[in-house]
Enzyme design. Structure first.
Site, PDB file in Angstrom:
ATOM      1  N   LYS B 139      -0.338  35.270  34.601  1.00 26.22           N
ATOM      2  CA  LYS B 139      -0.287  33.824  34.384  1.00 26.22           C
ATOM      3  C   LYS B 139      -1.285  33.373  33.328  1.00 26.22           C
ATOM      4  CE  LYS B 139       1.765  32.487  38.668  1.00 26.22           C
ATOM      5  NZ  LYS B 139       1.908  31.403  39.622  1.00 26.22           N
ATOM      6  N   ASN B 140      -1.458  34.179  32.326  1.00 26.66           N
ATOM      7  CA  ASN B 140      -2.428  33.900  31.276  1.00 26.66           C
ATOM      8  C   ASN B 140      -1.671  33.730  29.971  1.00 26.66           C
ATOM      9  OD1 ASN B 140      -3.740  35.029  28.892  1.00 26.66           O
ATOM     10  ND2 ASN B 140      -5.475  35.506  30.178  1.00 26.66           N
TER      11      ASN B 140
END
Lengths: 402, 375
Positions: B139-140
């Site tokens: 989720k980066n």
């Protein structure tokens, strides 16, 4: 587990403790001076505080202004000096001293400085360089990358429009094609996505809509479809908002989603809509306040996503911002309040475009409008992504060590 | 946004005891040197030529972060490399350490890309590297952007659909994953099997709104929604899914979203099918859809030359009835909204005053409503 908590919380509604004294104390005395990073093994460590220190300044300062807590002058001055060190020599602000400029910390830094609102704060911003930076991330198709060599999404347009308008460096040329690019992010659901084609999402919808409001082009959206989408994001049981259809409630969407209703209210009014309420936004204000106050508070201060999650400054800021939206309808001339619980739960109103207090917006505008718009005749910054022969980007890495 | 939600955690002190370092003790002990133990850059002989650069926070820093010793050490040397614009293998190796400590540092990622080019690194190896990082931190923003760059440089999307499918199997709504997937498909024209992929996901979870969005994405970029056969197929698909899960908002939104440009009442027989469903599979979404059908019908009636007044009145009545039902009973959380729609509709298609609503005072007084102060 969240559902159970919400049910119990509702029953105990009479016990509506004011959380805010604890929160302010926590922020001013403990958190602001020193934030301790959870330094477990890097693999587990999801924390990336190091690149968002201007954000921390904004989240904390905005929380304090909503709580109507004065910011000590020494702290304000320290923040100004720190943010000055986050400013890149080539313009814009970075996540920390010595890093590349990035639109997100730029947005946060400018907002934080406007909250402080002193001449010292305003003077930190190098307007000419800021304009250079915005040009350097502008793309020919109207979009902006978040940083040189970085990714495109609709957040960048909002960050750019926000800082450009507040500091009076906005020109139509800078935002050429931006309107159409943002409009292409409105999808079949009625909301907006991060880039064209993706799912409608509260954060991106807010950014796109607020950017269009700044550019005066919000009427070009399908406002009715957007309105239907956003009101449908309020959870009928929890009272808070979800970020996307069929996903879970999250306290931060109290602002990103609910904050759209004031924007839409005004947009519809400008389009000649005569049947708008004069007292209420088109969401259940009381239910949102219940969710925030009853389910999103940490007993020792601070706010959070949903029961079971830990507190953080991001959620503290946006839960409070959403609470403010839910409490205040209208403007100076026509202002209705709905305050759940004790009087002391009342927060200061927040500006639905910039999410800092309206007086601070007016003050900043007043200050910067006295200055001429910097003269920069520029073209969009070229490719937003690294290319093999991107010598400029390569050598710029050496410039950035402050 | 998702990475902010996910990555900002509570403020806690939890010093990494591992690096409270008994290393000092072992440095003298030649027999028991553990080759896998971590050595600070400042203690590495091959880095002795470089002067580390401490972070310049200034004299009175705010939101100061209590970095671990390891973190400070790595980043002090990273800043040194940056300052000297050093483009060497050791610099490249250090970026991996820096990323390991903070994968969201976009400055480091940018530098790593510069080095990948300058040192002509093996990009296939880089693909393996970024694959691992994304698996750990899906989720980066930076990791996905980096992968996109490498795929572009290699001009090789062959692993992408499988990789993204794998990430989606862990979180079927990961926004970054979907973004990357849409980019790959569009860039390299990999449309062929995507509808099947979407249908499988919807089989697993018919409420996966990301999958419904992908469905819309694929169809709008391939056959489009103008072909009546396609539209009928999609309507059929929606109604089937609705029968299985009547309270699935995604299916209803898709149905409306697909048809709204042409107008809901343009689809013959649809209203009747929905009215039939109302008996056994009612939901607030079904009722809202009916309202939308009636509203669209009113729009069309108004444009017709010969306006059947009775027909218009009846359609309006039905529409307002639904508004009231939703506002008062079936969807009360959206009461303000449904009441607004009712007033709006009456104002537009009804004949005259709204008896139960106060007059719009703002217009009376000529006050310009400014929700917030203008310039």
């Amino acid at each position: 587990m969240c559902v159970l908590f919400v049910t119990l919380a509702r029953r105990e509604k009479s016990i509506c403790v004011s959380p805010f004294l604890q929160l302010s104390t926590f922020i001013i005395s403990v958190a602001f001076p020193l934030i301790t990073q959870n330094v477990r093994s890097a693999k587990e460590n999801k924390l990336s505080l190091n690149y968002i220190r201007p954000w921390l300044c904004f989240w904390i300062l905005h929380s304090l202004e909503l709580l109507q807590e004065p910011i000590p002058a020494a702290v304000a001055s320290d923040v100004c000096q720190f943010l000055a060190r986050c400013q890149s020599p080539t313009g814009g602000f970075a996540g920390g001293p010595g890093q590349h400029a990035h639109l997100a910390p730029t947005y946060a830094a400018v907002n934080a400085l406007c909250i402080i609102g002193t001449d010292e704060a305003y003077n930190v911003i190098d307007r000419e360089k800021l304009l250079d930076f915005l040009w350097s991330v502008k793309q020919p198709d109207g979009s902006f990358v978040m940083h040189v060599g970085g990714e495109v999404d609709v957040r960048s347009a909002y960050c750019a429009a926000s800082v450009a308008s507040l500091t009076n460096i906005l020109t139509p040329k800078l935002f050429e094609n931006t309107t159409n690019w943002i409009l292409s992010c409105q999808n079949w659901e009625g909301g907006l996505s991060g880039v064209p084609g993706l799912e409608a999402h509260g954060g991106y919808t807010f950014c796109g809509t607020a950017a269009l409001v700044i550019l005066g082009k919000e009427h070009m959206l399908d406002l009715k479809a957007l309105l239907r989408w956003v009101v449908s994001r309020q959870m009928r049981f929890e009272g808070g908002f979800q970020g996307r259809c069929n996903k879970l409630v999250d306290g931060c969407y109290s602002f990103w989603q609910a904050g759209l209703l004031p924007l839409l209210h005004r947009a519809l009014y400008k389009e000649g809509e005569s049947e708008l309420s004069q007292q209420r936004w088109m969401f259940e204000q009381q239910a949102l306040q219940e969710y925030i106050l009853l389910c999103c508070q940490n007993p020792t201060g601070g706010l959070l996503d949903k029961p079971g999650k830990s507190r953080d400054f991001y959620h503290t800021c946006y839960c409070l911002s959403g609470l403010s939206i839910a409490q205040h309808f209208g403007n100076m001339d026509n202002h209705y309040e709905v305050i759940l619980g004790k009087e002391e739960n009342r927060l200061a109103p927040t500006h639905p475009v910039y999410n800092i207090c309206p007086e601070k917006v007016a003050q900043a505008l007043q200050h910067f409008l006295r200055m001429p718009v910097p003269e920069v005749s520029r073209q969009p910054g070229g490719s937003g992504e690294d290319r093999p022969s991107d010598a400029a980007a390569a050598s710029s890495s050496a410039d950035l060590q402050s | 946004m998702s990475d902010i939600e996910e990555t900002v955690e509570s403020v806690q002190v939890n010093e990494d005891k591992e690096f409270d370092v008994e290393v000092e003790e072992h440095i003298e002990d030649e027999f028991a040197v553990d080759p896998t133990r971590y050595i600070f850059y400042r203690d590495r002989k091959e880095w002795a030529d470089l002067e580390p650069v401490p972070q310049d926070d200034g004299p009175n820093p705010v939101v100061k972060i209590a970095y671990s010793e390891k973190f400070s050490d790595v980043y002090d040397y990273f800043r040194a490399l940056l300052k000297n614009d050093e483009k060497t293998e050791r610099a490249f190796a250090l970026t991996a350490d820096a990323i390991d400590l903070n994968a969201a540092n976009y400055t480091v990622w940018h530098y790593r890309r510069v080095l990948l080019q300058a040192l002509s690194k093996d990009l296939k190896e880089e693909m393996k590297y970024i694959t691992n990082i994304i698996e750990e931190q899906p989720k980066n923003y930076q990791v996905w952007h980096h992968r996109r760059m490498v795929v572009e440089w290699l001009n090789d999307p062959s692993e992408e659909l499988q990789f993204i499918a794998d990430i989606l199997s862990q979180d079927a709504k990961n926004y970054h994953a979907w973004q990357h997937r849409q980019w790959v498909i569009q860039e390299y024209k990999l449309w062929d099997n995507e509808l099947e992929f979407v249908e499988n996901l919807l089989e697993e979870d018919v409420r996966n709104n990301s999958a419904w969005n992908q469905r819309h994405f694929v169809i709008s970029h391939t056959t489009g929604f103008s072909d009546p056969a396609v539209v009928e197929r999609e309507i059929q698909y929606c109604l089937n899914q609705i029968r299985k899960a009547p309270h699935n908002e995604s299916a209803w939104n898709y149905l409306k979203g697909m048809l709204q440009d042409r107008g809901l009442s343009s689809q013959p027989g649809l209203l009747e099918r929905v009215l039939e469903l109302k008996e056994t599979h009612c939901s607030p979404y079904l009722l809202a859809f009916l309202f939308d059908c009636y509203e669209d019908a009113l729009e069309n009636i108004a444009q017709k030359e010969k306006v059947e007044e009775e027909e218009q009145k009846e359609t309006l009545r039905k529409a307002l009835e639904i508004c009231q039902l939703l506002a008062q009973e079936k969807d009360t959380i959206r009461k303000e909204y449904w009441e607004f729609l009712g007033r709006s509709l009456r104002n537009k298609y009804g004949n005259g005053t709204l008896s139960d609503e106060p007059m719009n005072i703002w217009f009376e007084r000529g006050i310009h409503l400014l929700v917030f102060k203008e310039r």
